[in-house]
Design a protein around this motif. Sequence first.
Motif, PDB file in Angstrom:
ATOM      1  N   ASP A 141      -4.636 -24.113 -30.236  1.00 13.56           N
ATOM      2  CA  ASP A 141      -6.010 -23.744 -29.455  1.00 13.56           C
ATOM      3  C   ASP A 141      -5.740 -24.022 -28.000  1.00 13.56           C
ATOM      4  O   ASP A 141      -6.389 -25.131 -27.789  1.00 13.56           O
ATOM      5  N   PHE A 142      -5.170 -23.297 -27.393  1.00 12.95           N
ATOM      6  CA  PHE A 142      -4.955 -23.913 -25.940  1.00 12.95           C
ATOM      7  C   PHE A 142      -6.295 -23.671 -25.471  1.00 12.95           C
ATOM      8  O   PHE A 142      -7.081 -22.975 -25.522  1.00 12.95           O
ATOM      9  N   SER A 143      -6.101 -24.258 -24.084  1.00 15.43           N
ATOM     10  CA  SER A 143      -7.373 -24.455 -23.165  1.00 15.43           C
ATOM     11  C   SER A 143      -7.606 -23.182 -22.387  1.00 15.43           C
ATOM     12  O   SER A 143      -6.780 -22.742 -21.790  1.00 15.43           O
ATOM     13  N   LEU A 144      -8.741 -22.335 -22.519  1.00 13.85           N
ATOM     14  CA  LEU A 144      -8.979 -21.258 -21.706  1.00 13.85           C
ATOM     15  C   LEU A 144      -9.336 -21.666 -20.186  1.00 13.85           C
ATOM     16  O   LEU A 144      -9.008 -20.955 -19.347  1.00 13.85           O
ATOM     17  N   HIS A 145      -9.662 -22.752 -19.980  1.00 19.51           N
ATOM     18  CA  HIS A 145     -10.166 -23.403 -18.702  1.00 19.51           C
ATOM     19  C   HIS A 145      -8.734 -23.461 -17.835  1.00 19.51           C
ATOM     20  O   HIS A 145      -8.744 -23.159 -16.919  1.00 19.51           O
ATOM     21  N   THR A 146      -7.763 -24.121 -18.491  1.00 19.58           N
ATOM     22  CA  THR A 146      -6.481 -24.106 -17.879  1.00 19.58           C
ATOM     23  C   THR A 146      -5.674 -23.051 -17.677  1.00 19.58           C
ATOM     24  O   THR A 146      -4.947 -22.546 -16.658  1.00 19.58           O
ATOM     25  N   ALA A 147      -5.913 -22.196 -18.535  1.00 19.34           N
ATOM     26  CA  ALA A 147      -5.300 -21.018 -18.566  1.00 19.34           C
ATOM     27  C   ALA A 147      -5.838 -20.069 -17.420  1.00 19.34           C
ATOM     28  O   ALA A 147      -4.924 -19.319 -17.008  1.00 19.34           O
ATOM     29  N   ALA A 148      -6.993 -20.157 -17.241  1.00 20.55           N
ATOM     30  CA  ALA A 148      -7.541 -19.331 -15.871  1.00 20.55           C
ATOM     31  C   ALA A 148      -6.959 -20.042 -14.864  1.00 20.55           C
ATOM     32  O   ALA A 148      -6.556 -19.103 -13.844  1.00 20.55           O
ATOM     33  N   TRP A 149      -6.691 -21.150 -14.534  1.00 28.25           N
ATOM     34  CA  TRP A 149      -6.011 -21.664 -13.345  1.00 28.25           C
ATOM     35  C   TRP A 149      -4.572 -21.397 -13.175  1.00 28.25           C
ATOM     36  O   TRP A 149      -4.113 -21.111 -12.232  1.00 28.25           O
ATOM     37  N   GLY A 150      -3.969 -21.421 -14.567  1.00 29.07           N
ATOM     38  CA  GLY A 150      -2.600 -21.053 -14.660  1.00 29.07           C
ATOM     39  C   GLY A 150      -2.480 -19.565 -14.062  1.00 29.07           C
ATOM     40  O   GLY A 150      -1.277 -19.127 -13.649  1.00 29.07           O
ATOM     41  N   GLY A 151      -3.509 -19.011 -14.569  1.00 27.71           N
ATOM     42  CA  GLY A 151      -3.326 -17.217 -14.281  1.00 27.71           C
ATOM     43  C   GLY A 151      -3.436 -17.223 -12.776  1.00 27.71           C
ATOM     44  O   GLY A 151      -2.744 -16.269 -11.890  1.00 27.71           O
ATOM     45  N   VAL A 152      -4.109 -18.146 -11.783  1.00 29.20           N
ATOM     46  CA  VAL A 152      -4.114 -18.102 -10.523  1.00 29.20           C
ATOM     47  C   VAL A 152      -2.944 -18.345 -10.029  1.00 29.20           C
ATOM     48  O   VAL A 152      -2.437 -17.521  -9.032  1.00 29.20           O
ATOM     49  N   ALA A 153      -2.220 -19.137 -10.476  1.00 28.86           N
ATOM     50  CA  ALA A 153      -1.055 -19.587  -9.981  1.00 28.86           C
ATOM     51  C   ALA A 153       0.131 -18.648 -10.039  1.00 28.86           C
ATOM     52  O   ALA A 153       0.780 -18.209  -9.454  1.00 28.86           O
ATOM     53  N   GLY A 154       0.035 -17.985 -11.493  1.00 31.21           N
ATOM     54  CA  GLY A 154       0.946 -16.939 -11.681  1.00 31.21           C
ATOM     55  C   GLY A 154       0.883 -15.826 -10.929  1.00 31.21           C
ATOM     56  O   GLY A 154       1.724 -15.066 -10.541  1.00 31.21           O
ATOM     57  N   ALA A 155      -0.546 -15.476 -10.775  1.00 23.62           N
ATOM     58  CA  ALA A 155      -0.725 -14.184  -9.803  1.00 23.62           C
ATOM     59  C   ALA A 155      -0.441 -14.484  -8.534  1.00 23.62           C
ATOM     60  O   ALA A 155       0.052 -13.473  -7.700  1.00 23.62           O
TER      61      ALA A 155
END
Length: 215
Positions: A141-155
């Motif tokens: 159950d990974f965190s969607l909150h950190t996934a969103a900020w990780g998406g910003v970094a990856g993009a």
Amino acid sequence: MTYEQKTYYAKIFCRVSHPLLIPIYSCIIGWLLFFSPVRMSNSILSAFAKGVSLSVYVIYPTILFLLPVVLVKAYRRYYKNVFPQQQIRQMKAMPDIITLTCLVLGHLHQKAVFLPYVITCITLAAVIIFVLHILIRKWFDFSLHTAAWGGVAGALIAYSFILMMFNPVWWICFAFFMGGCVGSCRMFLGYHNLSEVVGGFAIGAVVAHLSVVIS
């Protein structure tokens, strides 16, 4: 600072860093960077271009990503009022359906009206991350909150290869900092552990990076 105060501020920070609000922040910052009025002349044509860019890069994504948030809150309030004695198992499934439906339909509409791929990539990454979360959260159950900020970094890393004149170092550092802050808040509140927070950030970064590169 008391434990109650820390809990209160952690909850406020998590709400401000809601996974569906991060794409809105990203679009607003992108518009300010690349379509800022300071960078354009004051002619009527430039004013029209500013208005079009504002509606495409800010207003449209805001409506798209805020819609599921509003609908889910309305559903939860309705469900609690109508069925106060029932378990929240059904309450968990319907918000997922509402959110995923809004994101998928929004992405298909973006493709149909030929919006810039910057916007479609953000929506595509959000859809993939959310689908992955639904599929594997029973085991991880990974965190969607950190996934969103990780998406910003990856993009940002992907865009740095596409836009040669764009230096994203400070923005990437900011994304890591915010991801660490919201991840700490989620662990403090007891929603996730360290592996779920770090794993969410990594998954978001990989998915967003691939969404930009492949698109």
